[in-house]
Design a protein around this motif. Structure first.
Motif, PDB file in Angstrom:
ATOM      1  N   SER A 175       0.818  -1.208   0.000  1.00  0.00           N
ATOM      2  CA  SER A 175       0.000   0.000   0.000  1.00  0.00           C
ATOM      3  C   SER A 175       0.853   1.260   0.000  1.00  0.00           C
ATOM      4  O   SER A 175       0.525   2.244  -0.678  1.00  0.00           O
ATOM      5  N   GLU A 176       1.947   1.243   0.755  1.00  0.00           N
ATOM      6  CA  GLU A 176       2.828   2.414   0.787  1.00  0.00           C
ATOM      7  C   GLU A 176       3.412   2.687  -0.598  1.00  0.00           C
ATOM      8  O   GLU A 176       3.526   3.840  -1.025  1.00  0.00           O
ATOM      9  N   ARG A 177       3.766   1.631  -1.300  1.00  0.00           N
ATOM     10  CA  ARG A 177       4.295   1.797  -2.656  1.00  0.00           C
ATOM     11  C   ARG A 177       3.226   2.370  -3.582  1.00  0.00           C
ATOM     12  O   ARG A 177       3.480   3.308  -4.348  1.00  0.00           O
ATOM     13  N   VAL A 178       2.027   1.812  -3.493  1.00  0.00           N
ATOM     14  CA  VAL A 178       0.943   2.256  -4.369  1.00  0.00           C
ATOM     15  C   VAL A 178       0.508   3.673  -4.009  1.00  0.00           C
ATOM     16  O   VAL A 178       0.174   4.470  -4.891  1.00  0.00           O
ATOM     17  N   SER A 179       0.511   4.010  -2.722  1.00  0.00           N
ATOM     18  CA  SER A 179       0.184   5.382  -2.315  1.00  0.00           C
ATOM     19  C   SER A 179       1.159   6.367  -2.936  1.00  0.00           C
ATOM     20  O   SER A 179       0.769   7.471  -3.355  1.00  0.00           O
ATOM     21  N   GLY A 180       2.432   5.973  -3.003  1.00  0.00           N
ATOM     22  CA  GLY A 180       3.423   6.823  -3.660  1.00  0.00           C
ATOM     23  C   GLY A 180       3.134   6.998  -5.140  1.00  0.00           C
ATOM     24  O   GLY A 180       3.269   8.101  -5.694  1.00  0.00           O
ATOM     25  N   GLN A 181       2.717   5.912  -5.785  1.00  0.00           N
ATOM     26  CA  GLN A 181       2.354   5.993  -7.200  1.00  0.00           C
ATOM     27  C   GLN A 181       1.176   6.947  -7.391  1.00  0.00           C
ATOM     28  O   GLN A 181       1.171   7.767  -8.331  1.00  0.00           O
ATOM     29  N   LEU A 182       0.179   6.834  -6.509  1.00  0.00           N
ATOM     30  CA  LEU A 182      -1.012   7.663  -6.638  1.00  0.00           C
ATOM     31  C   LEU A 182      -0.678   9.135  -6.432  1.00  0.00           C
ATOM     32  O   LEU A 182      -1.114  10.002  -7.208  1.00  0.00           O
ATOM     33  N   LYS A 183       0.106   9.436  -5.407  1.00  0.00           N
ATOM     34  CA  LYS A 183       0.494  10.827  -5.152  1.00  0.00           C
ATOM     35  C   LYS A 183       1.257  11.397  -6.343  1.00  0.00           C
ATOM     36  O   LYS A 183       0.976  12.521  -6.801  1.00  0.00           O
ATOM     37  N   ASP A 184       2.222  10.642  -6.845  1.00  0.00           N
ATOM     38  CA  ASP A 184       3.048  11.139  -7.950  1.00  0.00           C
ATOM     39  C   ASP A 184       2.236  11.361  -9.219  1.00  0.00           C
ATOM     40  O   ASP A 184       2.457  12.344  -9.939  1.00  0.00           O
ATOM     41  N   VAL A 185       1.302  10.459  -9.492  1.00  0.00           N
ATOM     42  CA  VAL A 185       0.550  10.597 -10.735  1.00  0.00           C
ATOM     43  C   VAL A 185      -0.443  11.762 -10.642  1.00  0.00           C
ATOM     44  O   VAL A 185      -0.710  12.436 -11.643  1.00  0.00           O
ATOM     45  N   LEU A 186      -0.966  12.025  -9.448  1.00  0.00           N
ATOM     46  CA  LEU A 186      -1.842  13.186  -9.283  1.00  0.00           C
ATOM     47  C   LEU A 186      -1.054  14.480  -9.429  1.00  0.00           C
ATOM     48  O   LEU A 186      -1.537  15.449 -10.022  1.00  0.00           O
ATOM     49  N   ASP A 187       0.174  14.498  -8.888  1.00  0.00           N
ATOM     50  CA  ASP A 187       1.039  15.664  -9.088  1.00  0.00           C
ATOM     51  C   ASP A 187       1.362  15.846 -10.574  1.00  0.00           C
ATOM     52  O   ASP A 187       1.400  16.982 -11.078  1.00  0.00           O
ATOM     53  N   ALA A 188       1.588  14.730 -11.269  1.00  0.00           N
ATOM     54  CA  ALA A 188       1.898  14.793 -12.698  1.00  0.00           C
ATOM     55  C   ALA A 188       0.734  15.358 -13.493  1.00  0.00           C
ATOM     56  O   ALA A 188       0.925  16.099 -14.467  1.00  0.00           O
ATOM     57  N   TYR A 189      -0.481  15.022 -13.078  1.00  0.00           N
ATOM     58  CA  TYR A 189      -1.663  15.570 -13.749  1.00  0.00           C
ATOM     59  C   TYR A 189      -1.719  17.083 -13.563  1.00  0.00           C
ATOM     60  O   TYR A 189      -1.976  17.830 -14.518  1.00  0.00           O
ATOM     61  N   THR A 190      -1.457  17.542 -12.355  1.00  0.00           N
ATOM     62  CA  THR A 190      -1.533  18.971 -12.060  1.00  0.00           C
ATOM     63  C   THR A 190      -0.523  19.767 -12.883  1.00  0.00           C
ATOM     64  O   THR A 190      -0.819  20.862 -13.371  1.00  0.00           O
ATOM     65  N   THR A 191       0.670  19.199 -13.051  1.00  0.00           N
ATOM     66  CA  THR A 191       1.749  19.920 -13.747  1.00  0.00           C
ATOM     67  C   THR A 191       1.926  19.501 -15.206  1.00  0.00           C
ATOM     68  O   THR A 191       2.812  20.031 -15.884  1.00  0.00           O
ATOM     69  N   HIS A 192       1.095  18.553 -15.674  1.00  0.00           N
ATOM     70  CA  HIS A 192       1.234  18.015 -17.037  1.00  0.00           C
ATOM     71  C   HIS A 192       2.643  17.464 -17.255  1.00  0.00           C
ATOM     72  O   HIS A 192       3.262  17.674 -18.302  1.00  0.00           O
ATOM     73  N   ASP A 193       3.131  16.732 -16.258  1.00  0.00           N
ATOM     74  CA  ASP A 193       4.501  16.213 -16.266  1.00  0.00           C
ATOM     75  C   ASP A 193       4.492  14.768 -16.781  1.00  0.00           C
ATOM     76  O   ASP A 193       4.245  13.827 -16.031  1.00  0.00           O
ATOM     77  N   THR A 194       4.793  14.609 -18.052  1.00  0.00           N
ATOM     78  CA  THR A 194       4.759  13.266 -18.636  1.00  0.00           C
ATOM     79  C   THR A 194       5.899  12.386 -18.111  1.00  0.00           C
ATOM     80  O   THR A 194       5.742  11.171 -18.011  1.00  0.00           O
ATOM     81  N   GLN A 195       7.034  12.991 -17.762  1.00  0.00           N
ATOM     82  CA  GLN A 195       8.158  12.199 -17.272  1.00  0.00           C
ATOM     83  C   GLN A 195       7.797  11.508 -15.956  1.00  0.00           C
ATOM     84  O   GLN A 195       8.069  10.316 -15.763  1.00  0.00           O
TER      85      GLN A 195
END
Length: 236
Positions: free
Chosen positions: A128-148
């Motif tokens: 869950s900790e790993r997946v929570s990190g994935q979720l946080k990062d992908v939401l941040d990527a959406y906000t900034t349009h960060d494809t990398q």
């Protein structure tokens, strides 16, 4: 560019972004709280997770209706159309993440005081900790349009699958060793699978972000290391 694209339509897009941000925050909290409820045997927190899902469902439905009306009114093209469609897709994934977290909450209630193998519970927590990190990062990527960053989340999901496969095999071993473990281990299997599926939805969101920014789908096959359904000889 027509005035309505600059002002009114920008406001419509910003409303979609705000709703996604709210949904993302709820989904993150539901996942974290569901695992905490499982680890701490906290029935009240599990019930709160289950209740939170209703708000997520309402937001998803409202966003979808608003996005469809926006397309009908504005008839957007190119990236504006992609952003509207992407919001619908991401909202759907976040709603499913909420459903899966709610399911973990229900399992936490069902397990109650049955903790024959604390190591397994901690294994689910690690996933869950790993997946929570994935979720946080992908939401941040959406906000900034960060494809990398989005691609990074997409690539990391294979490691989550590998963790699930390892936990799956460990649980099967416990069940074969002692039939009294079957009920507890079955609940843990469902919890682990729900976490693994949440990871899959973060990769869906990553793919949507790539489409939003570039207008193209990711050409490579998604990395998958879930061997829980592979034949024994193929998995060895």
């Amino acid at each position: 560019m027509p005035d309505h694209i600059v002002s009114s339509f920008d406001q419509d897009l910003e409303k979609l972004r705000r709703t996604i941000a709210e949904m993302g925050g709820i989904a993150e909290k539901m996942l974290a709280d569901s695992i905490t409820a499982l680890v701490r045997r906290d029935a009240s927190l599990a019930q709160a997770v289950i209740a939170s899902d209703q708000r997520l469902d309402v937001l998803q439905r409202d966003l979808e209706e608003f996005a469809i009306l926006t397309i009908a009114r504005r008839q957007p093209l190119a990236i504006d159309l992609r952003e509207t469609i992407s919001a619908i897709r991401i909202a759907s994934d976040l709603e499913r993440i909420g459903d899966l977290a709610k399911n973990i909450g229900k399992r936490a209630l069902a397990v109650g005081g049955q903790f024959e193998h604390q190591k397994v519970v901690l294994g689910v927590q690690t996933m869950s900790e790993r997946v929570s990190g994935q979720l946080k990062d992908v939401l941040d990527a959406y906000t900034t349009h960060d494809t990398q960053t989005a691609i990074g989340v997409w690539e990391r999901d294979g490691a989550t699958d590998a963790l699930y496969t390892s936990l799956f095999r460990e649980l099967l071993t416990y069940m074969m060793e002692d039939p009294r473990n079957i009920t507890f281990c079955t609940h843990m299997l469902f919890c682990a699978k729900n976490v693994e599926r949440i990871g899959d939805h973060t990769t869906n969101i990553a793919e949507t972000i790539h489409y939003l920014v570039t207008g193209q789908t990711i050409a490579a096959d998604r990395p998958k290391n879930d061997r829980s359904t592979a034949p024994a000889d193929a998995a060895s």
